[in-house]
Motif scaffolding. Structure first.
Motif, PDB file in Angstrom:
ATOM      1  N   GLY A 131      58.670 -64.265   4.677  1.00  0.00           N
ATOM      2  CA  GLY A 131      57.889 -64.186   5.810  1.00  0.00           C
ATOM      3  C   GLY A 131      56.868 -63.230   5.509  1.00  0.00           C
ATOM      4  N   ALA A 132      57.200 -62.023   5.207  1.00  0.00           N
ATOM      5  CA  ALA A 132      56.269 -60.878   4.883  1.00  0.00           C
ATOM      6  C   ALA A 132      55.133 -61.405   4.220  1.00  0.00           C
ATOM      7  N   VAL A 133      55.321 -62.084   3.050  1.00  0.00           N
ATOM      8  CA  VAL A 133      54.504 -63.053   1.965  1.00  0.00           C
ATOM      9  C   VAL A 133      53.496 -63.804   2.825  1.00  0.00           C
ATOM     10  N   MET A 134      54.082 -64.437   3.964  1.00  0.00           N
ATOM     11  CA  MET A 134      53.048 -65.140   4.761  1.00  0.00           C
ATOM     12  C   MET A 134      52.185 -64.564   5.618  1.00  0.00           C
ATOM     13  N   CYS A 135      52.545 -63.195   6.099  1.00  0.00           N
ATOM     14  CA  CYS A 135      51.840 -62.347   6.772  1.00  0.00           C
ATOM     15  C   CYS A 135      50.527 -61.623   5.759  1.00  0.00           C
ATOM     16  N   VAL A 136      51.128 -61.280   4.547  1.00  0.00           N
ATOM     17  CA  VAL A 136      50.012 -60.737   3.650  1.00  0.00           C
ATOM     18  C   VAL A 136      48.993 -61.987   3.450  1.00  0.00           C
ATOM     19  N   PHE A 137      49.324 -63.085   3.412  1.00  0.00           N
ATOM     20  CA  PHE A 137      48.293 -64.197   3.278  1.00  0.00           C
ATOM     21  C   PHE A 137      47.340 -64.367   4.259  1.00  0.00           C
ATOM     22  N   SER A 138      47.821 -64.121   5.569  1.00  0.00           N
ATOM     23  CA  SER A 138      47.065 -64.044   6.790  1.00  0.00           C
ATOM     24  C   SER A 138      46.258 -62.767   6.903  1.00  0.00           C
ATOM     25  N   LEU A 139      46.760 -61.561   6.315  1.00  0.00           N
ATOM     26  CA  LEU A 139      45.999 -60.381   6.289  1.00  0.00           C
ATOM     27  C   LEU A 139      44.713 -60.583   5.365  1.00  0.00           C
ATOM     28  N   LEU A 140      45.034 -61.134   4.272  1.00  0.00           N
ATOM     29  CA  LEU A 140      43.912 -61.656   3.241  1.00  0.00           C
ATOM     30  C   LEU A 140      42.671 -62.452   3.954  1.00  0.00           C
ATOM     31  N   CYS A 141      43.198 -63.361   4.692  1.00  0.00           N
ATOM     32  CA  CYS A 141      42.271 -64.226   5.784  1.00  0.00           C
ATOM     33  C   CYS A 141      41.450 -63.239   6.672  1.00  0.00           C
ATOM     34  N   ALA A 142      42.209 -62.329   7.258  1.00  0.00           N
ATOM     35  CA  ALA A 142      41.389 -61.463   8.283  1.00  0.00           C
ATOM     36  C   ALA A 142      40.272 -60.603   7.320  1.00  0.00           C
ATOM     37  N   PHE A 143      40.442 -60.187   6.116  1.00  0.00           N
ATOM     38  CA  PHE A 143      39.667 -59.601   5.425  1.00  0.00           C
ATOM     39  C   PHE A 143      38.523 -60.481   5.070  1.00  0.00           C
ATOM     40  N   ALA A 144      38.697 -61.873   4.486  1.00  0.00           N
ATOM     41  CA  ALA A 144      37.805 -62.743   4.304  1.00  0.00           C
ATOM     42  C   ALA A 144      36.886 -63.190   5.307  1.00  0.00           C
ATOM     43  N   LEU A 145      37.426 -63.327   6.548  1.00  0.00           N
ATOM     44  CA  LEU A 145      36.585 -63.927   7.759  1.00  0.00           C
ATOM     45  C   LEU A 145      35.744 -62.870   8.109  1.00  0.00           C
ATOM     46  N   ALA A 146      36.082 -61.384   8.012  1.00  0.00           N
ATOM     47  CA  ALA A 146      35.458 -60.435   8.661  1.00  0.00           C
ATOM     48  C   ALA A 146      34.167 -60.244   7.556  1.00  0.00           C
ATOM     49  N   PHE A 147      34.396 -60.425   6.332  1.00  0.00           N
ATOM     50  CA  PHE A 147      33.127 -60.533   5.386  1.00  0.00           C
ATOM     51  C   PHE A 147      32.140 -61.580   5.635  1.00  0.00           C
ATOM     52  N   LEU A 148      32.731 -62.918   5.867  1.00  0.00           N
ATOM     53  CA  LEU A 148      31.821 -64.085   6.198  1.00  0.00           C
ATOM     54  C   LEU A 148      31.003 -63.742   7.485  1.00  0.00           C
TER      55      LEU A 148
END
Length: 472
Positions: free
Chosen positions: A210-227
């Protein structure tokens, strides 16, 4: 013909040419393709990890109680520690998005809290330290609901005035997909890991997934902030919250501005809490109810109990799209509340197969969620939306935390029939609030129940929230 007569025609042709290029370019934020892919896709996955991990305890309830030697009250404490902090933190999460961090930094910070909380929770299980697991769930709760506020704020920023109902429905769909995947994956995963480890260590390893899934969403937060930052620069638009470089005080929310929110907002909040407390706590207690009243096996009861989430995962984006095209949000809200009230009545007073009532309830829930949340964007100024959504979710969490405890007491002392009557009373309150909202909205011009065509042609659409504030 003079040059001045030629100039408007040439300028128009140039604009049309640019529009054609921008619409088909996935890298250009001026085009609709960019909004859908990658922005909308990443936006939907922003809270996927949070919803996946929220119900990790429910998916592993039997094994968690056995491996950690927990009582039922200790097990339910893991949910209480998530819900109670969010009574306050939802509001301050939205306020921080509006005033302090901005939506980009806020989404990253809250994603970090979610990831850190799940890591601590899993490590507590791996080391058989229940207090550490409780601390992890508390940290997880700090970020979970506030991350949903950031996601809603992103949605309004990118899609307000376009396909907002569909986007809210799609986000809801992905959240339910996260919960459904969790329910169907974690137990088989635990059984597989059990071949190599046992007891609380096996449980801890499973929770780290489950923590791996949270890391995936964290990466999405960085990507969305960049865009989002890139789009602000290219479009020269003002960012939401502290990301904005415009120092005008008029664009910044003050904490005491909450008292100026219109009556329509508070009626929407009442509908929200009164409706959701009749759905989520019911699903939490539904397993035994279906076994006792309808004679279902545990497997059948679990299948029926999950229908609301499964149906909403598919139906929410569809209804969101239809509401975008048709409008009439308030009509759909009233319809959703009324149909859900009828579903509870069927299960309380008849022995008709519960599959029918739960499928219809899933459809009604999808309609209401797709129509209710976007209405806030029509009555609240954009720079205050984070706070507004935070207040709604804080009220919702308070209702869920209290009503879940009260529902358990009712079952222990009065039984499931009285519980259903209790839920129906809350739905009646939601229906009364919806009717009052309709009457109040009509007195102010009927903006919440406009058709899509009327809303599109409304000359004051961009200033609708400010107009509501002045009238109030």
């Amino acid at each position: 013909m003079s040059e001045s007569e030629k100039k408007p025609l040439l300028a128009k042709d140039s604009e049309d040419t640019e529009t054609k290029v921008y619409v088909g370019n996935p890298c250009d934020p001026r085009g609709c393709l960019h909004r859908y892919f990658p922005v909308l896709v990443i936006m939907c996955f922003l809270s996927f990890g949070s919803y996946f991990c929220y119900d990790n305890p429910a998916a592993l309830q039997d094994t968690m109680i056995k491996d950690l030697s927990l009582s039922e009250s200790q097990f339910m404490l893991l949910y209480s520690l998530y819900s109670w902090p969010n009574v306050i933190l939802c509001f301050f999460g939205g306020f921080l998005i509006d005033r302090v961090f901005g939506v980009r930094m806020g989404s990253i910070i809250f994603s970090l809290f979610v990831t850190a909380g799940q890591v601590v929770f899993a490590f507590g299980s791996l080391t058989n330290l229940f207090w550490l697991m409780c601390l992890g769930r508390f940290i997880f709760g700090i970020g979970g609901e506030s991350l949903a506020v950031a996601q809603n704020t992103y949605a309004v920023k990118w899609f307000k005035g376009r396909e907002l109902n569909m986007v809210f429905g799609l986000q809801l769909s992905f959240s339910r997909v996260g919960s459904t995947v969790n329910m169907n994956v974690m137990q088989p995963l635990y059984s597989y890991i059990h071949n190599y480890a046992s007891g609380y260590k096996c449980l801890g390893i499973a929770l780290f997934v489950g923590a791996v899934m949270c890391v995936f969403s964290l990466l999405c937060a960085f990507a969305l902030a960049f865009l989002d930052k890139r789009a602000d620069r290219i479009l020269k638009r003002a960012a939401v919250g502290s990301d904005s470089k415009d120092g005008s005080a008029g664009d910044q929310i003050r904490l005491w501005d909450v008292k100026h929110f219109p009556l329509t907002f508070w009626l929407i909040s009442i509908i929200c809490v009164a409706y959701y407390v009749a759905v989520f706590p019911f699903v939490g207690l539904g397993l035994v109810f279906f076994e006792m009243k309808f004679g279902l096996t545990p497997e059948q009861a679990n299948s029926v109990n999950s229908l609301v989430y499964i149906i909403s995962a598919v139906a929410s984006p569809v209804f969101g799209f239809l509401i975008d095209k048709l409008g009439k949000n308030l009509f759909w809200v009233i319809t959703g509340v009324t149909v859900t009230l009828g579903c509870h009545g069927l299960m309380a007073f008849t022995f008709l197969t519960p599959y029918v009532a739960m499928v219809v309830m899933g459809l009604a829930y999808s309609v209401l969620a797709s129509a209710l949340w976007p209405m806030v964007a029509l009555i609240i100024p954009e720079n205050q939306l984070g706070t507004a959504y935070g207040i709604m979710q804080a009220i919702q969490n308070l209702g869920l935390a209290v009503i879940a405890l009260v529902a358990g007491i009712i079952v222990d002392s009065k039984g499931y029939l009285i519980l259903e009557v209790f839920f129906m009373a809350w739905l009646c309150l939601a229906l009364i609030a919806a009717v009052l909202l309709y009457l109040t909205d009509v007195a102010k011009g009927g903006k919440l129940n406009m058709s899509a065509k009327e809303r599109h042609s409304h000359k004051e659409l961009k200033n609708v929230a400010e107009s509501d504030e002045k009238i109030a």
